[in-house]
Design an enzyme around this catalytic site. Structure first.
Site, PDB file in Angstrom:
ATOM      1  N   CYS A 357      40.617  40.182  33.539  1.00 58.58           N
ATOM      2  CA  CYS A 357      41.931  40.135  32.915  1.00 58.58           C
ATOM      3  C   CYS A 357      41.944  40.403  31.408  1.00 58.58           C
ATOM      4  CB  CYS A 357      42.661  38.824  33.244  1.00 58.58           C
ATOM      5  SG  CYS A 357      41.647  37.485  33.822  1.00 58.58           S
ATOM      6  N   ARG A 386      29.452  35.782  38.264  1.00 59.22           N
ATOM      7  CA  ARG A 386      29.757  34.362  38.127  1.00 59.22           C
ATOM      8  C   ARG A 386      28.521  33.562  38.454  1.00 59.22           C
ATOM      9  NH1 ARG A 386      35.876  34.118  40.710  1.00 59.22           N
ATOM     10  NH2 ARG A 386      36.664  35.769  39.361  1.00 59.22           N
ATOM     11  N   GLN A 404      35.748  43.070  42.281  1.00 55.88           N
ATOM     12  CA  GLN A 404      37.095  42.703  42.702  1.00 55.88           C
ATOM     13  C   GLN A 404      37.986  43.930  42.734  1.00 55.88           C
ATOM     14  OE1 GLN A 404      37.843  39.672  39.598  1.00 55.88           O
ATOM     15  NE2 GLN A 404      37.965  38.228  41.300  1.00 55.88           N
ATOM     16  N   ASP A 406      40.846  44.414  41.612  1.00 55.32           N
ATOM     17  CA  ASP A 406      41.621  43.573  40.710  1.00 55.32           C
ATOM     18  C   ASP A 406      42.746  44.373  40.060  1.00 55.32           C
ATOM     19  OD1 ASP A 406      42.175  41.235  39.451  1.00 55.32           O
ATOM     20  OD2 ASP A 406      40.494  41.311  38.047  1.00 55.32           O
ATOM     21  N   HIS A 408      46.302  43.790  37.306  1.00 57.03           N
ATOM     22  CA  HIS A 408      47.159  42.920  36.511  1.00 57.03           C
ATOM     23  C   HIS A 408      48.478  43.630  36.310  1.00 57.03           C
ATOM     24  CE1 HIS A 408      43.107  41.397  35.813  1.00 57.03           C
ATOM     25  NE2 HIS A 408      43.723  40.236  35.904  1.00 57.03           N
ATOM     26  N   LYS A 489      49.132  29.899  42.337  1.00 62.95           N
ATOM     27  CA  LYS A 489      48.826  31.109  43.104  1.00 62.95           C
ATOM     28  C   LYS A 489      49.243  30.987  44.555  1.00 62.95           C
ATOM     29  CE  LYS A 489      44.147  29.810  44.509  1.00 62.95           C
ATOM     30  NZ  LYS A 489      42.716  29.981  44.307  1.00 62.95           N
ATOM     31  N   HIS A 535      48.193  38.253  38.233  1.00 61.65           N
ATOM     32  CA  HIS A 535      46.829  38.647  38.620  1.00 61.65           C
ATOM     33  C   HIS A 535      46.824  38.759  40.138  1.00 61.65           C
ATOM     34  CE1 HIS A 535      44.937  36.662  34.905  1.00 61.65           C
ATOM     35  NE2 HIS A 535      46.154  36.170  34.927  1.00 61.65           N
TER      36      HIS A 535
END
Length: 662
Positions: A357, A386, A404, A406, A408, A489, A535
């Site tokens: 992000c 991670r 991911q 991912d 935004h 979420k 997200h």
RNA sequence: GCCGGGUUAGCUCAGCUGGCUAGAGCAACGCACUUGUAAUGCGUAGGUCGUGGGUUCGACUCCCACACCCGGCUCCA
């Protein structure tokens, strides 16, 4: 006052009984069969024993073995039998809690001198449990006041702690399933000769006697923290499964075998899809060529759909200076989940990124943004790292390095609700294209003590998510306190081919990062406004989604995702030239196809091998086919091969299945 | 991170309480076989017994540390 009470049964019929009649007697009066089957009862929705006297008009349900309620009772009772067996075989054992859980039960123990249970011990304990079952011990309830309860469990500190909690009015302790009411209740197991054999603190109810149990199996032993607290003492937990019949138990064990057969870690090796070389490190996967094909196709299709849905594609590096994660708050809130920093050029610290992000925000912030650009959707297959604790890595579903899918989305406050609705449509539609079609949604709210932002902001974001979720007509489950530190979420939970649920997509609203990075856009009013960020990751991670698909399909991927779609097998070497021409024609149509000729053995062996590799189509070509320009089609999952199919027809069939992702 | 169990050939596994050249099936490779729908036969090669220390005349075997895996707990995409 009447001496009669009215009992209303689940089917709506009512019957009159004497005051003080028990559910057992009610069952008796309804039928011999029901009396024989009865395990416990529910009176006005409350669990009670069959032997409890009914003193007022009651809605009564007799609980029988095959039902979910019945299984819960017999699992809980089996847990007591386990505790009795352990206390008998291991003098001085402390017993903590032992509830029924999905498919079974567990019981937590502390053994003297920090002893631990071995696999051999499980067999011994199981034998003792069978003895107890045969002994036909009665479960007898007794209600005590707190003082008597504490005295009874003298030396059993875990039981005493539970009693203390209950006395203090803690709802948490009641949830442990052990006690209830003003005092505490205990259950004594009484042998046929009247001797009390074992007593446990328990809310009940229980089956009338141990003879009603028996279809159980102890599965494994594991460590578990007392009260689930990492800092509390660690206990020995024995897991077991229990069912109403031997047959139901066997069916359950068979389902476990089926799950094991589908295990993506096992199939990953067998099908040569991916591996976790020790040399690289825990939780870090490499994808082999066959797994690489599947992964590439998954990603390509995802890109195509995102492009159509108005996303723009961005890229960002894997490491960044410390400051970025200080601004974002990650070092404050997520540091435990990050790899330690590396020092560069003296004192500058760089971190591997655990999330994408902040990078996307910097792209947004690079120049002044107009409201005309919103919603602005930035997508990246972003690799993040991670630091997962060593005990939690698990195949592809829990790794330390992952990619991911991912994105935004930067929106105005006004656009947010609509954007969430269309986003959820997009998510579900995409997941369905990969073959998952059974979903429910989970809404995770503010984590107490671990969140940034005001309560109002959280409420607003949570409400917007809820509206979007409720519009989908799917089940919505609340996960109170389960949100990330920066926002609530929705997660999409998918059920796979054998009914297991997996967390897939997450959609999170974030009021915080826009503030921390002080981003804004210029509105129609020519004023600066703060955008809202959403997200979202649909696969969750590509690795996890890959693992889930392996298990969902049991390694037999649909044609569009299969690493090899077709194998062409010449009956003998004199058919090899023709077989090769078939391969080339299919390849020209974009089919992933190879020839497997006689060097690999007899025809039967080659067919077997191709089937084991779960190739969707095995084509056998012999004299007839050479002569008539056809193939013999042996489809995965079909009983009989089809002879004499033309190459053109077959190619069209494969193309159709690829296009429809059948 | 914590508790417990593991790590022997590419895969699945055997190897008794420390003792001679560490075995098998499948896979690989070679030769023969030339086959119409789920295992043709014969042969060859393949192992620093996870890594590093220690105990011992001697360690795959016992002890310690570390790495990795498995089942849970805690945590989580």
């Amino acid at each position: 006052m009447s001496n009669q009470i009215t009992v209303t049964l689940p089917d709506g019929t009512t019957r009159q009984y004497d005051h003080g009649t028990t559910p057992g007697q009610v069952a008796e009066s309804i039928g011999k069969r029901l009396a024989k089957d009865a395990l416990a009862a529910k009176a006005d929705g409350e669990w009670i024993d069959l032997s409890k006297s009914l003193v007022s008009d009651t809605q009564l349900a007799i609980v029988t073995p095959g039902s979910a309620d019945g299984r819960e009772v017999l699992r809980h009772s089996t847990a007591h039998v386990l505790a009795q067996a352990v206390v008998t075989l291991f003098p001085g054992a402390k017993y903590a809690i032992g509830p029924a859980i999905a498919d079974g039960f567990y019981y937590d123990f502390a053994l003297p001198n920090a002893q631990t249970f071995s696999q051999d011990d499980l067999a011994k304990i199981e034998k003792e449990m069978q003895r107890i079952v045969k002994a036909n011990q009665k479960f007898v309830r007794e209600d005590l006041d707190f003082a008597a309860g504490l005295a009874l469990f003298n030396g059993q500190e875990y039981k005493q702690e539970i009693i203390d909690k209950v006395r203090g009015g803690s709802a948490e302790a009641e949830d442990a399933g052990e006690v209830s009411g003003d005092g505490v209740s205990v259950y004594r197991n009484v042998a046929q000769d009247g001797a009390a054999t074992f007593t446990d603190l328990c809310r009940g109810p229980h089956v009338p006697s141990t003879s009603r149990l028996g279809a159980f199996k102890l599965m494994r032993v594991a460590g578990a923290y007392w009260r689930g607290d990492e800092k509390a003492p660690q206990l020995q937990r024995i897991y077991g499964t229990a069912w109403e019949s031997k047959q139901a138990l066997d069916e359950h064990l068979h389902r476990l075998e089926e799950a094991e057969r589908r295990d993506h870690r096992k199939l990953g090796v067998e099908l040569d899809l991916f591996s976790f070389p020790d040399e690289i490190g825990s939780g870090l996967a490499v994808f082999h060529p066959k797994g690489g094909i599947i992964r590439r196709l998954m990603e390509e299709y995802s890109r195509k759909r995102h492009e159509e849905a108005g996303y723009e594609f961005v890229y960002s590096p894997h490491i960044t200076k410390k400051d970025l994660f200080e601004t974002s708050g990650h070092l404050q809130w997520f540091a435990d989940g990050m790899f330690p920093p590396m020092e560069v050029d003296g004192e500058t610290e760089y971190y591997l990124k655990p999330m994408n992000c902040p990078f996307h925000i910097l792209i947004f912030r690079h120049r002044t943004r107009s409201y005309r650009e919103l919603p602005l959707r930035m997508f990246e297959f972003g690799s993040v790292y991670r630091y997962e604790k060593s005990g939690v890595v698990h195949g592809l579903t829990r790794v330390r390095g992952m990619t991911q899918d991912d994105a935004h989305i930067f929106t105005t406050k006004e656009q947010m609700a609509d954007e969430l609705v269309s986003l959820l449509d997009f998510v579900l539609s995409l997941l369905r294209d990969y073959g998952l079609d059974d979903f429910y949604l989970e809404l995770s709210t503010r984590p107490e003590g671990k969140a940034v932002g005001t309560q109002e902001e959280w409420d607003e974001a949570t409400a917007a998510l809820r509206v979007a979720a409720e519009g989908k007509g799917l089940d919505l489950v609340m996960d109170e306190g389960g949100g990330a530190f920066y926002g609530p979420k929705i997660s999409v939970q998918a059920r796979d081919a054998i009914g297991r649920t997996w967390q897939m997509s997450t959609i999170q609203v974030d009021f915080q990062l826009p503030q921390r990075f002080d981003i804004h856009y210029i509105g129609a009013d020519n004023e600066r406004h703060r955008p809202i960020m959403i997200h979202r990751a649909l696969f969750g991670s590509v690795e996890r989604f890959f693992g889930v698909l392996v298990e969902h399909y049991a390694g037999a991927f649909p044609v569009w995702l299969s690493p090899q779609q077709v194998a062409v097998l010449p009956v003998s070497d004199r058919h090899a030239d023709y077989a090769w021409s078939v391969v080339q024609r299919l390849r020209a149509d974009g089919v992933r196809v190879d020839m497997l000729d006689s060097h690999a053995g007899a025809l039967g062996a080659r067919i077997r091998r191709s089937k084991m590799e779960k190739i969707p189509y095995v084509l056998v070509v012999g004299d007839d086919d050479v002569e008539r320009d056809t193939v013999g089609v042996n489809a995965r999952g079909a009983d009989d091969p089809e002879r004499g199919v033309t190459v053109a027809d077959f190619a069209a069939r494969v193309a159709h299945e690829v296009n429809t992702r059948a």
